[in-house]
Design an enzyme around this catalytic site. Structure first.
Site, PDB file in Angstrom:
ATOM      1  CG  ASP A 268      -1.777   1.252   1.303  1.00 30.88           C
ATOM      2  OD1 ASP A 268      -2.815   1.281   0.625  1.00 30.88           O
ATOM      3  OD2 ASP A 268      -1.408   2.204   2.024  1.00 30.88           O
TER       4      ASP A 268
ATOM      5  CE1 TYR B 101       0.831   8.257   2.798  1.00 30.28           C
ATOM      6  CE2 TYR B 101       1.357   6.074   1.988  1.00 30.28           C
ATOM      7  CZ  TYR B 101       0.542   6.909   2.713  1.00 30.28           C
ATOM      8  OH  TYR B 101      -0.551   6.404   3.362  1.00 30.28           O
TER       9      TYR B 101
ATOM     10  N   PRO C 197      -2.137  -0.012  13.045  1.00 28.70           N
ATOM     11  CG  PRO C 197      -1.398  -2.049  12.160  1.00 28.70           C
ATOM     12  CD  PRO C 197      -1.583  -0.595  11.801  1.00 28.70           C
ATOM     13  CG  LEU C 198       1.919  -2.322  15.466  1.00 23.31           C
ATOM     14  CD1 LEU C 198       3.377  -2.609  15.116  1.00 23.31           C
ATOM     15  CD2 LEU C 198       1.404  -3.342  16.471  1.00 23.31           C
TER      16      LEU C 198
END
Length: 311
Positions: free
Chosen positions: A49, A54, A202-203
């Protein structure tokens, strides 16, 4: 590595996916990025992804260069548009959709992406215009499917009600043990519409790795020094996370593995996006795939985080 279907699409994605935000093309040098991509493939990751913004195209350029060593059919590639690429280039207008998909494909060195995502909702452009443009992109073979990230419920429902446009197959929300707000409305609506979840952070931007200790200054060069950890870099949160470590240890897991396994519990989430500045991080985090947490473990986690999670 286990694999899951992405929403109502025909795409099968690895439970752990590799992202490029603040890593590939920006903070991580080319050789290290190449080692990370190789390790991802070695670990069974097939989903990558990125986004046009970016590094203002640098992440797409380098990721495309690195993926060119692999067969196109061996990986699922996703990118996004919305955020400014210049003083005049931003948003989800028809002009921008066409311009940005072509620019992304050129940087990535491919003739199509598997998933083209709207990075945020564009309240300045009629949704009909955006969805018709995305539909033309799919019909032209430049993207197989479309998705969105952090859209409001009203926008998701409006897109669903439009006739003659391609449906969304994916949502990319922030989600972790500490941040659960999307469980209330976004997840149930997406389940109803056959929209899969590809979760970012997710972290909790590194907080759930356990590397930040209560009462200690953040490590040099860490994300918290750039103030990106925000609400989570607080003593009560850090003390709660310390209490998660014995739970992980009892299961012979690292804290990141426990955190990722929690995100992947059940069938709600299609994939969890990780970032990596070292290939070793990828190998460790992929150990979360296939871990099934018992109800008693989930209850212990909720008890520990009850006062610090956001719902």
């Amino acid at each position: 590595m286990r694999y899951r279907q992405l929403g109502a699409s025909s795409l099968t994605v690895s439970e752990i996916s590799l992202g490029s935000w603040r890593t590939i093309g920006t903070a991580v040098d080319t050789e290290t990025a190449a080692r990370c991509v190789r390790k991802a493939f070695d670990c069974g990751i097939n989903f990558f992804d990125t986004a046009n913004m970016y590094g203002k195209g640098a992440a797409e350029q380098l990721l495309g260069d690195l993926l060119s060593a692999y067969r196109r059919d061996d990986y699922v590639l996703a990118t996004k548009l919305f955020y400014p690429m210049s003083e005049t280039d931003r948003g989800l207008s028809r002009t921008q959709v066409f311009k940005q998909i072509d620019a992304s494909l050129t940087r990535l060195g491919v003739d199509h992406v598997d998933l083209y995502q709207c990075h945020r909702f564009d309240s300045d452009t009629p949704l009909e215009e955006t969805m018709e443009a995305l539909t033309d992109v799919v019909r032209a073979g430049k993207a197989r499917y479309v998705g969105f990230s952090e859209w409001p419920v009203s926008g998701i429902k409006h897109a669903r009600d439009l006739d003659g446009v391609v449906p969304f197959v994916s949502s990319q929300p922030r989600y972790s043990m500490l941040y659960r707000k999307n469980e209330r409305r976004i997840f149930p609506l997406c389940r109803e519409l056959g929209i899969g979840q590809i979760v970012w952070s997710p972290l909790a931007q590194g907080i759930l790795t356990g590397k930040y200790k209560p009462g200690m200054a953040p490590p040099p060069g860490s994300r918290s020094e750039r103030k990106s950890l925000g609400r989570f870099f607080k003593p009560p949160v850090l003390r709660a996370i310390e209490k998660l470590k014995p739970i992980a240890s009892d299961l012979s897991l690292t804290l990141p593995q426990l955190s990722l396994a929690w995100v992947l519990r059940g069938d709600l989430i299609s994939s969890a996006i990780i970032g990596a500045s070292r290939p070793e991080q990828i190998e460790t985090n992929c150990g979360a795939s296939g871990v099934d947490l018992e109800l008693s473990v989930l209850e212990r986690i909720d008890e520990v985080l009850a006062q610090v999670m956001r719902r």
